[in-house]
Design an enzyme around this catalytic site. Structure first.
Site, PDB file in Angstrom:
ATOM      1  N   SER A   1       0.806  -1.225   0.000  1.00  0.00           N
ATOM      2  CA  SER A   1       0.000   0.000   0.000  1.00  0.00           C
ATOM      3  C   SER A   1       0.838   1.274   0.000  1.00  0.00           C
ATOM      4  O   SER A   1       0.296   2.374  -0.116  1.00  0.00           O
ATOM      5  CB  SER A   1      -0.949   0.010   1.195  1.00  0.00           C
ATOM      6  OG  SER A   1      -0.230  -0.015   2.400  1.00  0.00           O
TER       7      SER A   1
ATOM      8  N   LYS B   1      -6.617   3.796   8.389  1.00  0.00           N
ATOM      9  CA  LYS B   1      -5.734   4.765   7.747  1.00  0.00           C
ATOM     10  C   LYS B   1      -6.363   6.154   7.731  1.00  0.00           C
ATOM     11  O   LYS B   1      -5.679   7.165   7.960  1.00  0.00           O
ATOM     12  CB  LYS B   1      -5.412   4.304   6.322  1.00  0.00           C
ATOM     13  CG  LYS B   1      -4.542   3.048   6.272  1.00  0.00           C
ATOM     14  CD  LYS B   1      -4.367   2.538   4.848  1.00  0.00           C
ATOM     15  CE  LYS B   1      -3.476   1.311   4.808  1.00  0.00           C
ATOM     16  NZ  LYS B   1      -3.338   0.738   3.472  1.00  0.00           N
TER      17      LYS B   1
END
Length: 791
Positions: A689, A732
């Site tokens: 990611s 996140k």
């Protein structure tokens, strides 16, 4: 019976000299036959006087056996009619009260009637004549009697062997029968029966019957003794002796305190176990009866028996199916966590409609401190079930789950069965804490052993190695907790319903602190609400500048630190009440631990802010890129995993392939070395990611355009320029908000994941969705900085 050594055929010389009237001596438990000399102990005053008078006369008296030896002064009805006329051979005084006389039987007599009983019995008697009988029948009977008696003497330790010599020399058949019976240890009634049989053939037949019976008993006893002796070992010998002791104690009227079999049987009958465990328990009880309590094997067997009886085979608690009340309890204990609460209330609703529903198997996954374990306790309280918790962290032995075989010393059931016994019901809420931290080694794989426990199609007959009897776990509600899913084997994940508990937003932490943590800590530190009050600004300061976590565990510690400091001041008398404000934070908690650093770190080109998922919740990471003269190499540092290194290689390859479109010089890599570094190098980092972040950092470096300081990004990249979706979006996004980020760049395919993000967090952020890497450049990069101004 002891006998004097007189010739048994020395019959009284003149039978006709037996008087018609004789003094009668009652005998207890003794029968005297003609021709036999027998010692007697005389203790009754009347009997002693009788002996004295007889010694002064012709020394002949009659002896008759009492029917009941317990009677002290028997009446004529309590004595037999047939007795024996005896001659007194000698008398010895053995004590002041007792005398010992030796008498020899002369002839059988019949009592015709008693004349007087004062000072002793005198009776009219008839002398019974016995004819000497000969013939083949008599000879055969005599031979048989001698042969059988010889065998009896050989087998019986109670009959002296010298008696056989006397028997062989006897010629009188009647006297032979009398002498043989007098030598046997048989009932007095049978001896009296022989005395009363006058016909010699009948008497000898009866004697032979008695002898054969005694011989059979002795042979059987010897056979049993031989069998026992062959296979006897230490435990059997102890058992044999204990049984004898038990019989002796029962005869004495004493109770054996060591014998627990009756108590255990009573416990088993009351337990009313299901068929299979009851069968096992009864089998074990039979084993216990054959063992001595002090043996080691007894302890093992008794422990197993106790486990079978103590397990709650039939005991169950009644579920609280009132949804409104359960919802109130869940809300009282925990803030938010709506998905979990909804799932529990759905379970209660279905339980109302279907009574025999199997217990659900849930797995709470989330960072530390978000309330996974305490939520399990709360659910148990809401359902009205017993709560059992076992920690699986570091467990690496399969036997911890399934138990040890009973052949091992100190064997016990596994933790599942132990927890069920501790709960005392067969439908508790069973919490398997830290299921993601199970280990495995040469002792087996405990996660594989859990497959049967957590499978509704199998756990109705869970088999523990120790019990060896199936236990029904289908009514148990299992809740597992984990920080990460990656370390849980796929087969185990498949058996559980995964419910994720993401981190809390700042607003949620504020409410949790105010409604749950502060009252709890005030109570634990002995403070009253009016003695310490927290302002909202102070709580926000603690949350933002003193903690950086997804949960609230560290926040609770900071509140506890404030409570301790205030408690100390109150005890010292320097303060009575404290209002904790921003200004007091340094006094009680020390210097600020976390600073917003995004703006400072991203001033120069080549530094990008990324979003990462961690076991403790989301976090921001910085990707730094720099170029220096060199020979076309790429250096990656920051303790990166292979996947993250590959993302860096892909980002560099895409920049080199698209240099024109990106506005990068073509030969930037010909004479240069590129170094990509991700700070916090002591922390291992991996995953795809960060691909978007690395690409943006490289482009920023090579185009001399800094990255906006209020923007963060996440996403996986490909060599063809596509941006792929990633996981952990909620964590996140919350991490970006905590760090003061205003704009988040996400892959287009992650747009649906924003549904999980709280509304109050979404309203503070601007989301930009991209499908290709080229779209990121105009969104993230600011205007170029001239080379002259770069440091």
């Amino acid at each position: 019976m002891a006998m004097e050594h007189h010739d048994p055929e020395m019959i009284f010389d003149n039978m006709d000299a037996i008087p018609r009237e004789l003094a009668i001596l009652p005998l207890k438990g003794t029968v005297i036959y003609p021709g036999l000399a027998v010692p007697l102990i005389i203790g009754r005053e009347r009997s002693i006087r009788l002996i004295d008078d007889a010694l002064g006369g012709d020394k002949v008296i009659g002896v008759v056996t009492q029917k009941d030896p317990k009677v002290q002064d028997p009446t004529p009805e309590e004595m037999y009619e047939i007795g024996t006329a005896v001659s007194i051979l000698k008398m010895v005084k053995v004590s002041e009260r007792d005398i010992r006389v030796v008498v020899q039987g002369v002839a059988r007599i019949k009592i015709d009637g008693y004349l007087t009983n004062d000072p002793y019995y005198i009776a009219r008697v008839t002398h019974i004549e016995e004819d000497y009988v000969e013939g083949m029948t008599i000879d055969a009977l005599v031979a048989n009697i001698k042969d059988v008696f010889r065998k009896v003497v050989e087998l019986s330790p109670q009959v002296p062997s010298e008696i056989m010599t006397m028997i062989v020399n006897l010629k009188n058949p009647g006297m032979l029968g009398d002498f043989v019976v007098s030598s046997l240890n048989i009932q007095v009634e049978e001896k009296q029966e022989i005395l009363q049989i006058i016909e010699i053939p009948l008497r000898l037949n009866r004697v032979l019957e008695i002898l054969n019976r005694e011989l059979e008993v002795l042979e059987l006893g010897q056979k049993i003794q031989s069998q026992v002796k062959e296979g006897i070992d230490k435990n059997q010998r102890e058992y044999y002796l204990r049984e004898q002791l038990k019989a002796i104690q029962q005869e004495l009227g004493e109770e054996d305190e060591l014998n627990e079999s009756d108590e255990l049987k009573e416990r088993l009958d009351k337990a009313k176990l299901p068929e299979e465990p009851e069968k096992a328990a009864r089998k074990e009880l039979e084993r216990l009866k054959r063992m001595h309590p002090s043996s080691a094997e007894y302890t093992v067997s008794r422990t197993y028996f106790d486990w079978l009886l103590d397990l709650p085979w039939n005991e169950a608690t009644e579920d609280n199916l009132k949804i409104v009340e359960a919802q109130r309890i869940l809300n009282e204990d925990h803030y938010n966590l709506e998905k979990i609460k909804k799932r529990i209330l759905e379970y209660l609703a279905v339980r109302q409609l279907k009574n025999d529903m199997k217990g659900p198997i849930l797995c709470f996954v989330g960072p530390p401190g978000v309330g996974k374990t305490s939520l399990g306790r709360s659910i148990a309280r809401a359902l009205g079930r017993k709560f059992v918790r076992i920690s699986l962290g570091g467990v690496h032995d399969e036997a911890e789950i399934r138990g040890h075989r009973r052949t091992y010393i100190g064997a016990l059931p596994g933790r599942i069965i132990q927890g069920i016994k501790k709960a005392g019901s067969n439908n508790p809420l069973f919490m398997l804490d830290e299921v993601d931290k199970l280990g495995s080694d040469f002792r087996g794989d405990p996660s594989s052993a859990l497959l049967e426990v957590l499978d509704p199609e199998q756990n109705f007959s869970f088999s523990d190695h120790y019990l060896e009897v199936a236990f029904d776990l289908s009514k148990v509600m299992f809740i597992a907790t984990a920080n990460v899913l990656q370390t849980i084997p796929p087969a185990l994940q498949d058996r559980m319903e995964i419910l994720e508990l993401p981190g809390y937003t700042e607003e949620e932490k504020l409410l949790i602190a105010r409604d749950f943590l502060i009252p709890k800590q005030l109570d634990e530190h002995g403070l009253k609400a009016e003695q310490l009050q927290f302002t909202e600004g102070a709580l926000k300061l603690i949350i933002g500048s003193y903690t950086r976590e997804a949960g609230v565990r560290h926040l609770e510690r900071q509140i506890a630190s404030v409570c301790r400091g205030v408690a100390k001041e109150i005890v010292e008398g320097s303060q009575q009440t404290v209002e904790f404000t921003d200004e007091l934070a340094h006094k009680y908690l020390g210097p600020v631990k976390f600073f917003p650093e995004v703006a400072e770190r991203t001033v120069e080109p080549g530094v990008a802010t990324g979003l990462a998922w961690t076991p403790t919740g989301g976090d921001i990471i910085f990707v730094e890129a720099t170029i220096m003269p060199g020979k076309k190499t790429l250096t990656l540092t920051g303790q990166l995993g292979d996947v993250m290194k590959e993302s860096a290689q892909a980002a560099l390859s895409y920049v080199r392939a698209k240099y024109k479109e990106l506005g990068v010089e073509q030969d930037f890599y010909e004479n240069g070395d590129i170094h990509i570094h991700i700070p916090a190098g002591a922390i291992p980092k991996d995953g795809p990611s960060a691909g978007v972040t690395m690409f943006t950092a490289l482009t920023s470096l090579l185009t001399h355009r800094p990255i906006r300081n209020d923007i963060a990004m996440t996403g996986e990249i490909t060599l063809r320029g596509a941006v792929l979706p990633v996981g952990g979006i909620k964590e996140k996004v919350l991490a970006a908000r905590r760090a003061g980020i205003h704009t988040v760049i996400l892959p287009k395919k992650n747009e649906k994941d924003l549904e999980e993000v709280p509304e109050n967090a979404k309203k503070d952020l601007n989301f930009l969705f991209v499908q290709r890497m080229d779209e990121i450049i105009p969104l993230a990069l600011a205007d170029p900085i001239s080379k002259n101004t770069q440091h």
